[in-house]
Design a protein around this motif. Structure first.
Motif, mmCIF file in Angstrom:
data_model
loop_
_atom_site.group_PDB
_atom_site.id
_atom_site.type_symbol
_atom_site.label_atom_id
_atom_site.label_comp_id
_atom_site.label_asym_id
_atom_site.label_seq_id
_atom_site.Cartn_x
_atom_site.Cartn_y
_atom_site.Cartn_z
ATOM 1 N N GLY A 142 62.076 13.410 27.353
ATOM 2 C CA GLY A 142 61.466 13.551 27.043
ATOM 3 C C GLY A 142 59.185 13.469 27.432
ATOM 4 O O GLY A 142 59.787 13.398 28.662
ATOM 5 N N ASP A 143 59.034 13.672 26.683
ATOM 6 C CA ASP A 143 57.975 14.464 27.229
ATOM 7 C C ASP A 143 56.946 12.751 27.701
ATOM 8 O O ASP A 143 57.596 11.984 27.531
ATOM 9 C CB ASP A 143 56.366 14.422 26.484
ATOM 10 C CG ASP A 143 56.882 15.340 25.080
ATOM 11 O OD1 ASP A 143 58.338 15.909 25.167
ATOM 12 O OD2 ASP A 143 55.741 16.264 25.062
ATOM 13 N N VAL A 144 57.148 12.860 28.982
ATOM 14 C CA VAL A 144 56.501 11.741 30.463
ATOM 15 C C VAL A 144 54.831 11.211 29.548
ATOM 16 O O VAL A 144 54.623 9.913 30.306
ATOM 17 C CB VAL A 144 57.355 11.788 31.660
ATOM 18 C CG1 VAL A 144 56.507 10.499 32.258
ATOM 19 C CG2 VAL A 144 58.299 12.027 31.511
ATOM 20 N N GLN A 145 54.095 12.525 30.020
ATOM 21 C CA GLN A 145 52.563 12.334 29.580
ATOM 22 C C GLN A 145 52.006 11.189 31.113
ATOM 23 O O GLN A 145 51.083 10.198 30.173
ATOM 24 C CB GLN A 145 52.667 12.649 28.403
ATOM 25 C CG GLN A 145 52.711 14.125 28.089
ATOM 26 C CD GLN A 145 51.265 13.759 26.172
ATOM 27 O OE1 GLN A 145 52.534 13.603 25.287
ATOM 28 N NE2 GLN A 145 50.972 13.881 26.791
ATOM 29 N N GLY A 146 53.205 11.146 32.085
ATOM 30 C CA GLY A 146 51.326 10.491 33.088
ATOM 31 C C GLY A 146 52.264 8.810 33.042
ATOM 32 O O GLY A 146 51.793 7.707 33.321
ATOM 33 N N CYS A 147 53.569 8.786 32.165
ATOM 34 C CA CYS A 147 53.618 6.643 32.592
ATOM 35 C C CYS A 147 54.203 7.156 33.587
ATOM 36 O O CYS A 147 55.849 7.061 33.026
ATOM 37 C CB CYS A 147 54.195 7.041 30.638
ATOM 38 S SG CYS A 147 53.216 7.136 28.865
ATOM 39 N N PHE A 148 54.466 6.553 34.969
ATOM 40 C CA PHE A 148 55.010 6.614 35.625
ATOM 41 C C PHE A 148 55.906 5.556 35.438
ATOM 42 O O PHE A 148 56.998 5.727 36.032
ATOM 43 C CB PHE A 148 54.328 6.440 36.767
ATOM 44 C CG PHE A 148 54.912 6.751 37.974
ATOM 45 C CD1 PHE A 148 55.601 7.526 38.439
ATOM 46 C CD2 PHE A 148 55.227 5.294 39.128
ATOM 47 C CE1 PHE A 148 56.850 7.555 39.759
ATOM 48 C CE2 PHE A 148 55.712 5.402 40.131
ATOM 49 C CZ PHE A 148 56.246 6.577 40.594
ATOM 50 N N ASP A 149 54.993 4.837 34.655
ATOM 51 C CA ASP A 149 56.569 3.355 35.079
ATOM 52 C C ASP A 149 57.229 2.869 34.644
ATOM 53 O O ASP A 149 58.131 2.524 34.911
ATOM 54 C CB ASP A 149 55.031 2.067 34.916
ATOM 55 C CG ASP A 149 54.146 1.901 36.438
ATOM 56 O OD1 ASP A 149 54.103 2.396 37.476
ATOM 57 O OD2 ASP A 149 52.871 1.257 35.602
ATOM 58 N N GLU A 150 57.191 3.570 33.065
ATOM 59 C CA GLU A 150 57.941 3.611 32.335
ATOM 60 C C GLU A 150 59.071 4.346 32.403
ATOM 61 O O GLU A 150 60.678 4.417 31.915
ATOM 62 C CB GLU A 150 57.486 3.931 30.658
ATOM 63 C CG GLU A 150 57.145 2.965 30.219
ATOM 64 C CD GLU A 150 54.881 3.106 30.554
ATOM 65 O OE1 GLU A 150 54.054 2.069 30.269
ATOM 66 O OE2 GLU A 150 54.717 3.993 31.939
ATOM 67 N N LEU A 151 58.490 5.792 33.218
ATOM 68 C CA LEU A 151 59.896 6.550 33.896
ATOM 69 C C LEU A 151 60.332 5.668 34.938
ATOM 70 O O LEU A 151 62.278 6.081 34.541
ATOM 71 C CB LEU A 151 59.245 7.738 34.209
ATOM 72 C CG LEU A 151 59.889 9.309 35.274
ATOM 73 C CD1 LEU A 151 60.920 9.352 34.264
ATOM 74 C CD2 LEU A 151 59.007 9.942 35.784
ATOM 75 N N GLN A 152 59.524 5.560 35.827
ATOM 76 C CA GLN A 152 60.377 4.072 36.337
ATOM 77 C C GLN A 152 61.431 3.070 36.011
ATOM 78 O O GLN A 152 62.530 3.650 36.095
ATOM 79 C CB GLN A 152 59.816 3.483 37.817
ATOM 80 C CG GLN A 152 59.173 4.498 38.055
ATOM 81 C CD GLN A 152 59.847 5.369 39.539
ATOM 82 O OE1 GLN A 152 60.588 5.575 39.857
ATOM 83 N NE2 GLN A 152 59.931 6.919 39.345
#
Length: 277
Positions: free
Chosen positions: A7-17
């Motif tokens: 779903g929408d990441v919206q700049g949340c890079f650390d959470e994506l990793q």
């Protein structure tokens, strides 16, 4: 090989990793499908863009409304207001390379291996799969042409027209298509878009329905994956899967594995980074 839809990441890079660690993502074998809105509001939009681009063939991303706003600001030379969270992208030495890449992302994605289709927001009830893919291609062809897209972005914003007709032409047609794929949540039974309605189902004005619940929707036989609607959260109904689980607002970042039956949802908790509003 596993295929996950995020779903929408919206700049949340650390959470994506952290999510990718959680699902044990292998870039050599697995595929990631992103439901759009890679950027905006979160703290690391630049890092997200670079990461997804560098995944190459291991990733697919459809365009969301926040991605298009970033591209409009860039294409119009800053005539559109730049959100502060996006400034690092504009300051980056690889800005133009990243944004040219983003311009070439699709509005709709499907593959022969799966009977799933990926979009960011919604489809009007009049469109079947063939019509939806054709309409997506109309906008994608404009975005791929630098001269055409400058005019497109200058005229992209607006809520009208709000009803589909094959007679629509020019920028009005492109605007309607764009609004469906990137902004739609609610509409009337005959397909009038209600783009100012942004709450959870049940909060809308009388006569409006979530787009996926309109009786006789021509795309009801398609398995549709979408994001955009954080107030809806993860939701599976009427052959659709909603995947914006509000990471940005302190909810979760989610990945749905679609190469297994039934699909399996994975999610990680996220610290609140922004207050709604």
């Amino acid at each position: 090989m596993a295929t996950y839809v995020i779903g929408d990441v919206q700049g949340c890079f650390d959470e994506l990793q952290r999510l990718l660690e959680h699902i044990e993502f292998d870039a050599q074998q697995d595929q990631l499908w992103f439901a759009g809105d890679l950027v905006n509001r979160g703290p690391k939009s630049l890092e997200v863009l670079r990461f997804v681009k560098e995944l190459g063939g291991s990733a697919v991303c459809v365009l969301g409304n926040h991605d298009l706003h970033l591209l409009a600001t860039w294409s119009t030379g800053g005539k559109k207001k730049l959100k502060n969270d996006l400034q690092p992208i504009f300051d980056a030495p690889d800005r133009d390379e990243l944004l040219e890449w983003l311009c070439l992302r699709p509005l709709m994605h499907t593959t022969p291996e799966f009977d799933f289709c990926l979009i960011h927001a919604g489809l009007p009830p009049q469109w079947d799969l063939t019509q939806a893919l054709a309409c997506a291609q109309e906008v994608e062809s404009v975005l791929a042409d630098q001269r055409c897209r400058e005019h497109y972005f200058a005229e992209m914003y607006g809520d009208k027209p709000n009803l589909w007709s094959e007679d629509l032409g020019g920028q009005e047609r492109l605007r309607f298509i764009t609004n469906c794929f990137t902004r739609l949540r609610f509409c009337t039974q005959d397909g009038h878009l209600a783009l100012d309605e942004k709450g959870a189902p049940g909060s809308q004005k009388k006569g409006l329905l979530p787009w996926y619940l309109v009786p006789g929707r021509q795309s009801e036989n398609i398995k549709l994956l979408f994001g955009h609607w954080s107030m809806l959260g993860y939701h599976h109904e009427a052959n659709t899967w909603a995947l914006d689980t509000g990471c940005l607002w302190g909810g979760e970042l989610s990945a749905l594995r679609i190469d297994v039956e039934p699909p399996v949802l994975y999610a990680i908790d996220c610290p609140c980074q922004r207050k709604p509003g």
